[in-house]
Scaffold this motif. Structure first.
Motif, PDB file in Angstrom:
ATOM      1  N   MET A   1       0.801  -1.218   0.000  1.00 56.96           N
ATOM      2  CA  MET A   1       0.000   0.000   0.000  1.00 56.96           C
ATOM      3  C   MET A   1       0.837   1.273   0.000  1.00 56.96           C
ATOM      4  SD  MET A   1      -2.991   1.139   2.659  1.00 56.96           S
ATOM      5  CE  MET A   1      -3.864  -0.375   2.327  1.00 56.96           C
ATOM      6  N   LEU A   2       2.020   1.242   0.586  1.00 60.78           N
ATOM      7  CA  LEU A   2       2.832   2.450   0.710  1.00 60.78           C
ATOM      8  C   LEU A   2       3.411   2.898  -0.627  1.00 60.78           C
ATOM      9  CD1 LEU A   2       4.776   1.661   3.999  1.00 60.78           C
ATOM     10  CD2 LEU A   2       3.322   3.676   3.639  1.00 60.78           C
ATOM     11  N   LYS A   3       3.495   4.211  -0.788  1.00 59.85           N
ATOM     12  CA  LYS A   3       4.245   4.781  -1.895  1.00 59.85           C
ATOM     13  C   LYS A   3       5.740   4.557  -1.661  1.00 59.85           C
ATOM     14  CE  LYS A   3       0.952   8.619  -2.330  1.00 59.85           C
ATOM     15  NZ  LYS A   3       0.796  10.088  -2.193  1.00 59.85           N
ATOM     16  N   SER A   4       6.533   4.638  -2.698  1.00 49.52           N
ATOM     17  CA  SER A   4       7.981   4.592  -2.516  1.00 49.52           C
ATOM     18  C   SER A   4       8.395   5.773  -1.634  1.00 49.52           C
ATOM     19  CB  SER A   4       8.682   4.691  -3.876  1.00 49.52           C
ATOM     20  OG  SER A   4      10.083   4.673  -3.708  1.00 49.52           O
ATOM     21  N   GLY A   5       9.168   5.495  -0.609  1.00 51.61           N
ATOM     22  CA  GLY A   5       9.549   6.533   0.340  1.00 51.61           C
ATOM     23  C   GLY A   5       8.564   6.722   1.472  1.00 51.61           C
ATOM     24  N   GLY A   6       7.429   5.983   1.427  1.00 55.27           N
ATOM     25  CA  GLY A   6       6.452   6.065   2.511  1.00 55.27           C
ATOM     26  C   GLY A   6       6.963   5.370   3.764  1.00 55.27           C
ATOM     27  N   ALA A   7       6.417   5.764   4.906  1.00 55.69           N
ATOM     28  CA  ALA A   7       6.912   5.277   6.201  1.00 55.69           C
ATOM     29  C   ALA A   7       5.932   4.310   6.849  1.00 55.69           C
ATOM     30  CB  ALA A   7       7.167   6.446   7.142  1.00 55.69           C
ATOM     31  N   LEU A   8       6.476   3.203   7.329  1.00 51.79           N
ATOM     32  CA  LEU A   8       5.739   2.258   8.155  1.00 51.79           C
ATOM     33  C   LEU A   8       6.164   2.467   9.600  1.00 51.79           C
ATOM     34  CD1 LEU A   8       4.015  -0.264   8.790  1.00 51.79           C
ATOM     35  CD2 LEU A   8       6.027  -1.652   8.212  1.00 51.79           C
ATOM     36  N   SER A   9       5.203   2.637  10.498  1.00 50.72           N
ATOM     37  CA  SER A   9       5.464   2.758  11.931  1.00 50.72           C
ATOM     38  C   SER A   9       4.749   1.624  12.646  1.00 50.72           C
ATOM     39  CB  SER A   9       4.957   4.100  12.466  1.00 50.72           C
ATOM     40  OG  SER A   9       5.523   5.184  11.765  1.00 50.72           O
ATOM     41  N   LEU A  10       5.469   0.957  13.557  1.00 54.74           N
ATOM     42  CA  LEU A  10       4.831  -0.139  14.285  1.00 54.74           C
ATOM     43  C   LEU A  10       5.395  -0.236  15.687  1.00 54.74           C
ATOM     44  CD1 LEU A  10       6.590  -3.133  14.536  1.00 54.74           C
ATOM     45  CD2 LEU A  10       6.568  -2.762  12.085  1.00 54.74           C
ATOM     46  N   ILE A  11       4.597  -0.864  16.558  1.00 48.22           N
ATOM     47  CA  ILE A  11       5.028  -1.163  17.918  1.00 48.22           C
ATOM     48  C   ILE A  11       4.937  -2.663  18.105  1.00 48.22           C
ATOM     49  CG2 ILE A  11       2.710  -0.798  18.904  1.00 48.22           C
ATOM     50  CD1 ILE A  11       4.174   0.424  21.379  1.00 48.22           C
ATOM     51  N   TRP A  12       5.935  -3.223  18.811  1.00 58.02           N
ATOM     52  CA  TRP A  12       6.044  -4.671  18.971  1.00 58.02           C
ATOM     53  C   TRP A  12       6.685  -4.955  20.308  1.00 58.02           C
ATOM     54  CZ3 TRP A  12       3.748  -8.058  15.816  1.00 58.02           C
ATOM     55  CH2 TRP A  12       4.141  -9.403  15.810  1.00 58.02           C
ATOM     56  N   ARG A  13       6.594  -6.186  20.750  1.00 57.53           N
ATOM     57  CA  ARG A  13       7.245  -6.542  22.012  1.00 57.53           C
ATOM     58  C   ARG A  13       8.765  -6.547  21.808  1.00 57.53           C
ATOM     59  NH1 ARG A  13       5.955 -11.514  19.718  1.00 57.53           N
ATOM     60  NH2 ARG A  13       7.669 -13.014  19.926  1.00 57.53           N
ATOM     61  N   SER A  14       9.498  -6.187  22.841  1.00 56.09           N
ATOM     62  CA  SER A  14      10.942  -5.994  22.704  1.00 56.09           C
ATOM     63  C   SER A  14      11.690  -7.285  22.373  1.00 56.09           C
ATOM     64  CB  SER A  14      11.521  -5.379  23.978  1.00 56.09           C
ATOM     65  OG  SER A  14      11.251  -6.210  25.102  1.00 56.09           O
ATOM     66  N   ASP A  15      11.209  -8.432  22.886  1.00 53.39           N
ATOM     67  CA  ASP A  15      11.927  -9.677  22.620  1.00 53.39           C
ATOM     68  C   ASP A  15      11.625 -10.231  21.223  1.00 53.39           C
ATOM     69  OD1 ASP A  15       9.351 -10.619  22.945  1.00 53.39           O
ATOM     70  OD2 ASP A  15       9.843 -12.052  24.530  1.00 53.39           O
ATOM     71  N   GLY A  16      10.837  -9.497  20.448  1.00 53.80           N
ATOM     72  CA  GLY A  16      10.530  -9.916  19.085  1.00 53.80           C
ATOM     73  C   GLY A  16      11.262  -9.112  18.033  1.00 53.80           C
ATOM     74  N   LEU A  17      12.364  -8.464  18.421  1.00 56.97           N
ATOM     75  CA  LEU A  17      13.103  -7.627  17.465  1.00 56.97           C
ATOM     76  C   LEU A  17      13.532  -8.410  16.237  1.00 56.97           C
ATOM     77  CD1 LEU A  17      14.529  -5.053  16.569  1.00 56.97           C
ATOM     78  CD2 LEU A  17      16.442  -5.661  18.078  1.00 56.97           C
ATOM     79  N   ALA A  18      14.011  -9.636  16.422  1.00 52.65           N
ATOM     80  CA  ALA A  18      14.468 -10.431  15.274  1.00 52.65           C
ATOM     81  C   ALA A  18      13.320 -10.691  14.298  1.00 52.65           C
ATOM     82  CB  ALA A  18      15.062 -11.758  15.756  1.00 52.65           C
ATOM     83  N   GLU A  19      12.125 -10.926  14.825  1.00 53.58           N
ATOM     84  CA  GLU A  19      10.962 -11.130  13.961  1.00 53.58           C
ATOM     85  C   GLU A  19      10.664  -9.885  13.137  1.00 53.58           C
ATOM     86  OE1 GLU A  19       7.647 -12.439  16.404  1.00 53.58           O
ATOM     87  OE2 GLU A  19       9.092 -13.288  17.822  1.00 53.58           O
TER      88      GLU A  19
END
Length: 261
Positions: free
Chosen positions: A163-181
């Motif tokens: 859905m994002l345009k080129s250069g568009g930004a994705l922002s998300l929040i996740w649990r800290s121990d899931g950084l690798a995912e």
């Protein structure tokens, strides 16, 4: 999910500038939604799409901070989507609500006017608890909002990338121990990844990560300074309170001369 009028309460966010109707039981918007909103960049005229919007908390918080955005709230639960629409009216904010599953095919998104390369920003707080390690809530709506299967993050980031345009930004929040995912899911099509760990206080490990990624960017990954919810004395941290109570944007990108913005 169905809710009678008596099952709905009204809560205040951003120091009272944002008011939200939400169910009295089940999943309820809180700090995660406000931090995600504060981590979401944008400007007037940008199309900002909130994936899994629930009652609209994060997306409407962005619209409270940034005037005249083209806000789209996507939620698969019809009752929550109805509350999101009510909340937009309650706060006199323009928003379009789409009842749609993030896992739907591209054709379903296009039919809702959300075709490829159409968004300047996407924000999302996907279900992130591992069912194998967390006891699921008996409440169906709370379980759906919190418990992920192994494909959840890949499905949501794939939909955002489309859905994002080129250069568009994705922002998300996740649990800290899931950084690798998170890094694995963002490995295709995204770059310029910036990560801010969120700590209860300076003495304890991070409990969440706020992540920003840019579609098509080749910039290297940045690990940004941690955000502390409280200081060493247990008092609310100034930057965190600026976002949670004041609706201020969180810093992610380095500014000139060694600064941070």
């Amino acid at each position: 999910m169905t809710c009678a009028q008596s099952d709905i309460g009204e809560d205040a966010f951003l120091g009272g500038r944002l008011r939200l109707y939400q169910p009295l039981s089940g999943h309820r918007a809180g700090h995660d939604a406000m931090l995600l909103a504060a981590a979401t960049p944008g400007g007037p005229g940008d199309r900002i799409v909130d994936f899994g919007a629930g009652v609209g908390a994060a997306g409407l918080a962005v619209a409270t901070r940034i005037d005249n955005i083209d806000l789209v709230l996507i939620e698969r639960d019809e009752t929550l989507a109805g509350l999101a629409g009510r909340n937009a009216l309650l706060n006199r904010l323009a928003a379009r609500v789409c009842v749609l599953d993030i896992a739907a095919e591209a054709d379903a998104f296009a039919a809702a006017g959300l075709g490829p390369d159409s968004a300047d920003g996407v924000l999302m707080n996907p279900p992130f608890n591992d069912a194998a390690r967390h006891r699921p809530s008996p409440d169906q709506s709370r379980r759906a909002a919190h418990v992920a299967d192994p494909s959840t993050l890949d499905i949501w980031t794939h939909a955002a990338r489309r859905m994002l345009k080129s250069g568009g930004a994705l922002s998300l929040i996740w649990r800290s121990d899931g950084l690798a995912e998170v890094l694995g899911a963002l490995g295709r099509g995204f770059g310029g990844i910036a990560i801010r760990p969120v700590h209860p206080d300076p003495r304890r490990p991070a409990i969440r990560i706020l992540v920003r990624a840019i579609k098509g960017s080749r910039a290297p990954l940045r690990l940004c300074p941690g955000l502390m919810l409280s200081d060493e004395m247990g008092q609310p941290d100034k930057e965190a309170q600026g976002s949670l109570a004041g609706g201020e944007a969180l810093a992610f990108a380095p500014a000139g001369k060694g600064g941070f913005q």
